[in-house]
Design a protein around this motif. Structure first.
Motif, mmCIF file in Angstrom:
data_model
loop_
_atom_site.group_PDB
_atom_site.id
_atom_site.type_symbol
_atom_site.label_atom_id
_atom_site.label_comp_id
_atom_site.label_asym_id
_atom_site.label_seq_id
_atom_site.Cartn_x
_atom_site.Cartn_y
_atom_site.Cartn_z
ATOM 1 N N PRO A 45 18.314 1.583 -0.321
ATOM 2 C CA PRO A 45 18.305 -0.718 1.167
ATOM 3 C C PRO A 45 16.804 -0.861 0.748
ATOM 4 N N ALA A 46 15.955 -0.287 0.546
ATOM 5 C CA ALA A 46 14.453 -1.604 0.291
ATOM 6 C C ALA A 46 14.367 -1.680 -0.970
ATOM 7 N N GLU A 47 15.074 -2.047 -1.222
ATOM 8 C CA GLU A 47 15.167 -2.755 -2.555
ATOM 9 C C GLU A 47 15.485 -4.319 -2.567
ATOM 10 N N SER A 48 16.801 -4.067 -1.747
ATOM 11 C CA SER A 48 17.409 -5.537 -1.182
ATOM 12 C C SER A 48 16.985 -5.872 -0.252
ATOM 13 N N MET A 49 15.960 -5.828 0.787
ATOM 14 C CA MET A 49 14.798 -5.897 1.742
ATOM 15 C C MET A 49 14.664 -7.690 1.887
ATOM 16 N N ALA A 50 14.006 -8.330 2.401
ATOM 17 C CA ALA A 50 13.829 -9.903 2.971
ATOM 18 C C ALA A 50 12.176 -9.052 2.360
ATOM 19 N N ASP A 51 11.961 -10.381 2.709
ATOM 20 C CA ASP A 51 10.073 -10.709 2.814
ATOM 21 C C ASP A 51 9.061 -9.574 1.761
ATOM 22 N N GLN A 52 9.959 -9.010 0.655
ATOM 23 C CA GLN A 52 9.091 -8.935 0.239
ATOM 24 C C GLN A 52 7.396 -8.885 -0.027
ATOM 25 N N VAL A 53 6.475 -8.352 0.110
ATOM 26 C CA VAL A 53 5.415 -7.827 -0.246
ATOM 27 C C VAL A 53 4.384 -8.631 -1.280
ATOM 28 N N PRO A 54 3.750 -10.155 -1.746
ATOM 29 C CA PRO A 54 2.977 -9.916 -2.894
ATOM 30 C C PRO A 54 2.432 -9.222 -3.221
ATOM 31 N N ARG A 55 2.248 -8.903 -4.539
ATOM 32 C CA ARG A 55 1.921 -7.466 -5.295
ATOM 33 C C ARG A 55 0.495 -7.604 -5.232
ATOM 34 N N GLU A 56 -0.448 -8.966 -5.062
ATOM 35 C CA GLU A 56 -1.511 -9.363 -5.226
ATOM 36 C C GLU A 56 -1.959 -8.723 -3.522
ATOM 37 N N VAL A 57 -1.306 -8.979 -3.106
ATOM 38 C CA VAL A 57 -1.209 -8.444 -1.388
ATOM 39 C C VAL A 57 -1.499 -7.036 -0.840
ATOM 40 N N VAL A 58 -0.382 -6.647 -1.878
ATOM 41 C CA VAL A 58 -0.589 -4.809 -1.467
ATOM 42 C C VAL A 58 -1.709 -4.437 -2.642
ATOM 43 N N GLN A 59 -2.407 -4.752 -3.633
ATOM 44 C CA GLN A 59 -2.917 -4.265 -4.196
ATOM 45 C C GLN A 59 -4.717 -4.161 -3.362
ATOM 46 N N GLU A 60 -4.824 -5.407 -2.569
ATOM 47 C CA GLU A 60 -5.791 -5.696 -1.881
ATOM 48 C C GLU A 60 -5.836 -4.717 -0.531
ATOM 49 N N GLY A 89 2.342 -1.629 1.811
ATOM 50 C CA GLY A 89 3.152 -2.780 0.851
ATOM 51 C C GLY A 89 4.843 -2.798 1.043
ATOM 52 N N PHE A 90 5.376 -1.801 2.202
ATOM 53 C CA PHE A 90 6.684 -2.445 2.399
ATOM 54 C C PHE A 90 7.519 -3.239 2.723
ATOM 55 N N PRO A 91 8.610 -3.639 2.382
ATOM 56 C CA PRO A 91 9.086 -5.227 2.739
ATOM 57 C C PRO A 91 8.941 -5.421 3.772
ATOM 58 N N GLY A 92 8.158 -6.236 4.452
ATOM 59 C CA GLY A 92 8.017 -6.723 6.198
ATOM 60 C C GLY A 92 6.689 -6.601 6.309
ATOM 61 N N GLU A 93 6.226 -5.880 5.755
ATOM 62 C CA GLU A 93 4.382 -5.511 6.773
ATOM 63 C C GLU A 93 3.938 -6.195 6.554
ATOM 64 N N THR A 94 3.275 -6.783 7.611
ATOM 65 C CA THR A 94 2.324 -8.088 7.701
ATOM 66 C C THR A 94 0.485 -7.184 7.574
ATOM 67 N N GLU A 95 0.219 -8.103 7.807
ATOM 68 C CA GLU A 95 -1.148 -7.211 8.138
ATOM 69 C C GLU A 95 -1.908 -6.661 9.264
ATOM 70 N N GLU A 96 -1.681 -6.975 10.547
ATOM 71 C CA GLU A 96 -1.080 -6.501 12.385
ATOM 72 C C GLU A 96 -0.083 -5.014 11.888
ATOM 73 N N ASP A 97 0.982 -5.149 11.085
ATOM 74 C CA ASP A 97 1.467 -4.154 10.502
ATOM 75 C C ASP A 97 -0.016 -2.443 10.090
ATOM 76 N N LYS A 108 10.399 1.857 11.185
ATOM 77 C CA LYS A 108 11.836 1.667 12.318
ATOM 78 C C LYS A 108 12.380 1.439 10.401
ATOM 79 N N ALA A 109 11.901 0.227 10.193
ATOM 80 C CA ALA A 109 12.896 -0.875 8.864
ATOM 81 C C ALA A 109 12.420 0.993 7.329
ATOM 82 N N MET A 110 11.682 1.739 7.432
ATOM 83 C CA MET A 110 11.201 2.653 6.603
ATOM 84 C C MET A 110 13.111 3.854 7.268
ATOM 85 N N ARG A 111 13.647 3.527 8.554
ATOM 86 C CA ARG A 111 14.498 4.726 8.876
ATOM 87 C C ARG A 111 13.498 6.156 8.625
ATOM 88 N N ARG A 112 12.635 6.050 9.674
ATOM 89 C CA ARG A 112 11.781 7.366 10.019
ATOM 90 C C ARG A 112 11.363 7.740 11.217
#
Length: 490
Positions: A341-356, A305-313, A271-275
């Protein structure tokens, strides 16, 4: 004669555009530079999808600056999506660049090069809409046996992570008769396999009001004598309908392979991706495709690692990967793109989390693909022999090509058997499976083809033969049923 080199980055659309650029240059009298030689004209056909695209381009331009300084008359041109995005800032950052052109006017390259040479100053020409459909331009195709055929350019979607619609524009569709005429002309030249190409290929027909245009096009390709394999990329789950699945299953030369972008297995992230689909809809498509074509190999795109992606997501994405059992996946770490639009979204996921997370996804997908490939051991497959697919072919004494499901197959040819040529068909038995390829060391038979003959003619031709063909063939093709205005678009 002045020599040229085209360097291509990015998607299949860019690869096909580069065939147009080579055709334009050869039509204007340039010749391809021998490998390893410094070309008189170097063209960069760029991509802007990933964050490091800018660094890659300017790094390469920096390496060419001293080459140009010692080579009088050398010219550098930059085109493609990054040129469309950055426009005149390219020549400000790299003033030694001679020409900048965009995605909408690739046909202007030879004129801009000549103008830059005569006027002794950089030429920047970026159009905001398409001037001519690229398929009308001359083409220097890389393969005599397999070809791209554009059915549309541009995209009407508004995915929040994607910069492509801003750079490629709104969707523009070719008329079905023009597409089929090009396919028929290619087959007459020896081509056995075509890939129908579009940013959102299965929304084809939206511009002229026929929601069933793409399935009709697939069926029409099935009636072209001599065309053995039809593929397409990339569809969008929103527009993927039952009539397309039926056309794939019922048209013998439409191959049982499908690239279906997922992006995320989380409804919240989608939904946040507008897919405009959700995971259940996506999985139903996969089920329907496999019910109609049990042997279909399905590949996908996934963003981590899209902005706002949680571990559950993220666990939702892993769950879809387990259920879908993809034959392969293009996996990406989310990359900010200016203007999206995603460039300015809140909750950008930390790079180390995205990598893992990315590493976990790749490990799981490799396991899934490996299990799928192991199920093919002992099976006989027909391989379209290719040139350049297997990097280690010389060392392993094998040839390479693609099966009907588009899996990469490396196969051995027994001593005393005449090796098939690129474009020929080889029947082999799979003896080993890896996550990204199959090995077939039991050889069956070779079927020599018109495509192999075309490859042989290309090898035997004198070096100066260009192989440029017209972009819009004039061979007759029966059009599909006329589209009616007012049809509902799905």
């Amino acid at each position: 004669m002045r020599t040229y080199e085209v360097r291509t980055y990015g998607c299949q659309m860019n690869v096909h555009d580069s065939e147009r650029l080579r055709g334009l240059l050869e039509d204007a009298g340039y010749v391809r530079a021998p490998e390893g030689d410094e070309a008189d004209v170097v063209v960069f056909n760029t991509c802007a999808v990933r964050e490091n695209a800018d660094n890659k381009l300017y790094g390469n331009l920096g390496h060419l600056a001293p080459v140009k300084a010692r080579k009088p008359g050398m010219q550098i041109a930059v085109g493609g999506c990054l040129a469309q995005k950055d426009k005149a800032s390219i020549t400000k950052k790299a003033p030694w660049v001679d020409v900048v052109f965009g995605t909408h006017n690739i046909g202007a390259l030879p004129v801009l090069l000549e103008r830059a040479r005569v006027e002794q100053e950089s030429q920047v020409e970026i159009l905001e809409s398409l001037d001519v459909f690229p398929s009308t331009l001359p083409t220097r195709r890389e393969s005599p046996y397999s070809a791209w055929v554009s059915v549309s350019v541009g995209c009407n979607n508004t995915c929040t992570f994607c910069i492509v619609p801003a750079l490629r524009g709104r969707e523009k569709d070719r008329r079905p008769g023009d597409v089929l005429a090009e396919v028929e002309a290619l087959v007459a030249e020896g081509v056995l396999e075509v890939t129908l190409l579009g940013q959102n290929v299965n929304s084809y027909g939206v511009e002229f009001g026929d929601r069933y245009a793409f399935s009709k096009l697939l069926r029409a390709c099935g009636s072209i004598e001599g065309l053995e394999r039809v593929r397409f990329t990339s569809p969008h789950p929103r527009d993927f309908t039952a009539d397309v699945i039926e056309a794939m299953a019922e048209t013998p030369n439409v191959m049982p392979s499908l690239h279906m972008p997922l992006q995320s297995g989380s409804d919240t992230v989608l939904k946040a991706m507008r897919r405009s689909y959700r995971r259940d809809r996506y999985l139903r498509i996969i089920e329907d495709v496999r019910a109609a074509m049990p042997d279909a190999a399905i590949t996908t795109d996934i963003i981590v690692g899209f902005p706002g992606e949680t571990e559950e997501d993220f666990q939702g994405t892993l769950d879809v990967v387990r259920q879908a059992r993809f034959a392969g996946a293009f996996t990406f770490q989310y990359s900010k793109r200016p203007g999206t639009p995603a460039e300015s979204m809140a909750d950008q996921v930390p790079r180390e989390v995205v990598q893992e997370r990315y590493e976990r996804l790749v490990a799981l997908q490799d396991d899934m693909a490996w299990e799928e490939n192991k199920s093919l051991v002992g099976r006989s497959v027909e391989v379209l022999v290719a040139e350049g697919e297997g990097r280690k072919d010389a060392a392993t004494h094998r040839l390479s090509g693609r099966g009907a499901d588009n899996r990469l197959v490396h196969f051995a040819v027994p001593e005393g058997v005449e090796a098939p040529r690129p474009g020929d068909m080889a029947t082999v038995e799979v003896t080993y499976a890896a996550p990204h390829h199959l090995v077939a060391d039991v050889f069956g038979a070779v079927r020599r083809t018109r495509a192999g003959d075309a490859w042989q003619r290309a090898q035997d031709a004198p070096p100066e033969a260009s192989g440029v063909m017209l972009g819009m063939p004039t061979l007759g093709a029966k059009p599909l049923e006329p589209a009616t205005n007012g049809c509902q678009i799905g």
